[in-house]
Design a protein around this motif. Structure first.
Motif, mmCIF file in Angstrom:
data_model
loop_
_atom_site.group_PDB
_atom_site.id
_atom_site.type_symbol
_atom_site.label_atom_id
_atom_site.label_comp_id
_atom_site.label_asym_id
_atom_site.label_seq_id
_atom_site.Cartn_x
_atom_site.Cartn_y
_atom_site.Cartn_z
ATOM 1 N N UNK A 87 0.850 -1.180 0.000
ATOM 2 C CA UNK A 87 0.000 0.000 0.000
ATOM 3 C C UNK A 87 0.889 1.235 0.000
ATOM 4 N N UNK A 88 0.560 2.180 -0.863
ATOM 5 C CA UNK A 88 1.358 3.403 -0.948
ATOM 6 C C UNK A 88 1.344 4.174 0.360
ATOM 7 N N UNK A 89 0.344 3.944 1.208
ATOM 8 C CA UNK A 89 0.272 4.651 2.485
ATOM 9 C C UNK A 89 1.437 4.281 3.401
ATOM 10 N N UNK A 90 2.047 3.113 3.169
ATOM 11 C CA UNK A 90 3.173 2.693 4.014
ATOM 12 C C UNK A 90 4.492 3.329 3.600
ATOM 13 N N UNK A 91 4.487 4.060 2.471
ATOM 14 C CA UNK A 91 5.721 4.680 1.973
ATOM 15 C C UNK A 91 6.064 5.895 2.823
ATOM 16 N N UNK A 92 7.242 5.862 3.403
ATOM 17 C CA UNK A 92 7.703 6.960 4.253
ATOM 18 C C UNK A 92 9.038 7.469 3.730
ATOM 19 N N UNK A 93 9.132 8.774 3.577
ATOM 20 C CA UNK A 93 10.381 9.368 3.102
ATOM 21 C C UNK A 93 11.257 9.720 4.297
ATOM 22 N N UNK A 94 12.333 8.971 4.450
ATOM 23 C CA UNK A 94 13.304 9.260 5.491
ATOM 24 C C UNK A 94 14.384 10.165 4.900
ATOM 25 N N UNK A 95 15.364 10.524 5.715
ATOM 26 C CA UNK A 95 16.389 11.443 5.230
ATOM 27 C C UNK A 95 17.249 10.807 4.141
ATOM 28 N N UNK A 96 17.563 9.522 4.293
ATOM 29 C CA UNK A 96 18.520 8.887 3.388
ATOM 30 C C UNK A 96 17.942 7.701 2.632
ATOM 31 N N UNK A 97 16.646 7.400 2.812
ATOM 32 C CA UNK A 97 16.038 6.267 2.126
ATOM 33 C C UNK A 97 14.519 6.411 2.161
ATOM 34 N N UNK A 98 13.851 5.504 1.457
ATOM 35 C CA UNK A 98 12.399 5.437 1.470
ATOM 36 C C UNK A 98 11.993 4.128 2.141
ATOM 37 N N UNK A 99 11.167 4.192 3.172
ATOM 38 C CA UNK A 99 10.720 2.991 3.872
ATOM 39 C C UNK A 99 9.408 2.509 3.269
ATOM 40 N N UNK A 100 9.329 1.200 3.041
ATOM 41 C CA UNK A 100 8.146 0.634 2.411
ATOM 42 C C UNK A 100 7.864 -0.733 3.031
ATOM 43 N N UNK A 101 6.620 -0.954 3.457
ATOM 44 C CA UNK A 101 6.218 -2.217 4.065
ATOM 45 C C UNK A 101 5.553 -3.104 3.022
ATOM 46 N N UNK A 102 6.036 -4.337 2.900
ATOM 47 C CA UNK A 102 5.488 -5.294 1.939
ATOM 48 C C UNK A 102 5.025 -6.523 2.712
ATOM 49 N N UNK A 103 3.759 -6.904 2.523
ATOM 50 C CA UNK A 103 3.202 -8.060 3.206
ATOM 51 C C UNK A 103 3.466 -9.325 2.404
ATOM 52 N N UNK A 104 3.879 -10.381 3.120
ATOM 53 C CA UNK A 104 4.132 -11.677 2.492
ATOM 54 C C UNK A 104 3.543 -12.752 3.393
#
Length: 412
Positions: free
Chosen positions: A165-182
């Motif tokens: 879900x795009x809602x889990x995308x978080x812009x950090x200072x040095x990377x982008x955090x993204x949660x993927x369900x498996x």
């Protein structure tokens, strides 16, 4: 002793029984993200998809911890023609210096990297650079592309419902955090734009590490490209994650319990020292570095033939690092990985020391394994020895750790 050995191997068997499922969960999550990144590449060819991640699933299966996994997104650029401008020498303990990446005025096929969305125009006085590739701008473009790609993949049923879900995308200072369900597991990815470039690693070019790793492996590893990753809004830095993962994989080709000892300590760290991952503490990266140093300090095959002895080789190195408050980066020893890590090193030392002294309670995975524990193994003499490298770095050598390990063994 037979009971102790059985307990160690039983604990290892429990960890291994979960390895196949962890590998499958990781690969499913990674496949979802790769589908999204393929769409990102279609939208903007400047961002490539890295399929050469053969060791990532292997490393994930070694862990019990759920620390984020890095997903590198290479930039389509001839990095060898970019101008690397050092931002200044690194201070002692800070590791590699940061740099700026300049786009040369005379470079071919670099027009896409002079666009305003990813670069800043150089000062008028610069005769060599027309612009610089800016990490913060690259991250911003990549974030927008990921959002668009996720929406497209969901509408086209290219990814399973609920997996991302795009809602889990978080812009950090040095990377982008993204949660993927498996399945029942959620994997956190740190999406990082990288520029691949040849870079010297002096410590790998010498002979001091040769005995700890398979013959020829260092030569092959040092020939690999390294990644320049964001170090701030304007600067890049060399990342050694890729090389460290390959060094870990090289150790896996040896017989013995090198990787088993890492898996055991990571599980104990996650379950006992970090309260099931609820408390801050050592990461898998910290423990991986401890293993790499232990492989050099204890290079002989017989050092790793017995499981409990292999774990204690990691423990004496880890305890020494915590006692002296210094865990040297394996490829840049002048950098201390415990600095700015936000750890309570005193409390952490007590946890590790307690486990080294009486490991049995932490190795019991079921009530039926309860039994009498032997007396503590670490006395005051061993604790005093652990402090020596703080006053004299010469003690950071195989002979010193051999003596320390003998003391621990004698205490047991």
């Amino acid at each position: 002793m037979a009971v102790q050995v059985s307990l160690w191997h039983h604990y290892l068997q429990a960890i291994r029984s979960r390895g196949a499922a962890r590998t499958q969960d990781y690969q499913r999550a990674e496949n979802v993200l790769l589908v999204v990144l393929e769409r990102v590449h279609e939208l903007d060819p400047r961002f490539l998809v890295d399929y050469s991640r053969d060791l990532e699933a292997f490393q994930f299966a070694l862990r019990s911890s759920e620390d984020p996994v890095r997903m590198e997104v290479p930039l389509w650029v001839d990095a060898e023609v970019l101008l690397v401008e050092e931002a200044g020498a690194a201070e002692a303990g800070d590791g590699p210096a940061s740099c700026r990446l300049g786009v040369p005025r005379e470079g071919a096929n670099l027009e896409q990297w002079t666009a305003k969305d990813v670069s800043s125009i150089s000062s008028e006085g610069s005769r060599t650079c027309c612009s610089h590739i800016v990490p913060s701008k690259v991250l911003r473009v990549l974030k927008d592309l990921l959002v668009a790609a996720i929406v497209h993949c969901k509408h086209q049923s290219l990814i399973a419902p609920g997996s991302l879900n795009a809602d889990s995308l978080r812009e950090e200072e040095l990377h982008l955090s993204l949660l993927v369900s498996s399945g029942w597991r959620t994997v956190c990815f740190h999406v990082v734009p990288v520029v691949r470039r040849r870079h010297r690693v002096p410590i790998l070019e010498g002979a001091q590490l040769t005995h700890g790793f398979p013959e020829g492996s260092l030569k092959r590893i040092v020939s690999q490209e390294m990644a320049l990753v964001p170090a701030g809004a304007q600067h890049w830095r060399v990342s050694t994650d890729y090389l460290l993962t390959r060094l870990l994989g090289a150790l896996g080709s040896f017989p013995g319990h090198r990787l088993d000892s890492l898996s055991i300590l990571d599980r104990v760290n996650h379950e006992s020292w970090r309260d099931g991952g609820q408390s801050p503490g050592l990461t898998f990266g910290h423990l991986k570095t401890v293993l790499l140093w232990a492989a050099v300090l204890f290079p002989e095959p017989e050092d790793w033939a017995e499981l409990q002895g292999a774990v204690y080789r990691l423990l004496v190195v880890l305890l020494c690092c915590l006692a002296t408050r210094n865990l040297p980066d394996f490829l840049h020893p002048e950098r201390n990985l415990l600095v700015d890590a936000g750890l309570d090193l005193n409390a952490l030392y007590q946890c590790v020391e307690h486990f080294a002294s009486q490991p049995e309670p932490s190795l019991r995975i079921h009530v039926t394994h309860l039994g009498r524990s032997p007396p503590p193994r670490l006395g005051s003499g061993v604790k005093a020895l652990l402090q020596l490298p703080a006053s004299n770095p010469a003690y950071w050598a195989t002979a010193y750790f051999d003596v320390l390990l003998d003391k621990v063994g004698a205490a047991g």
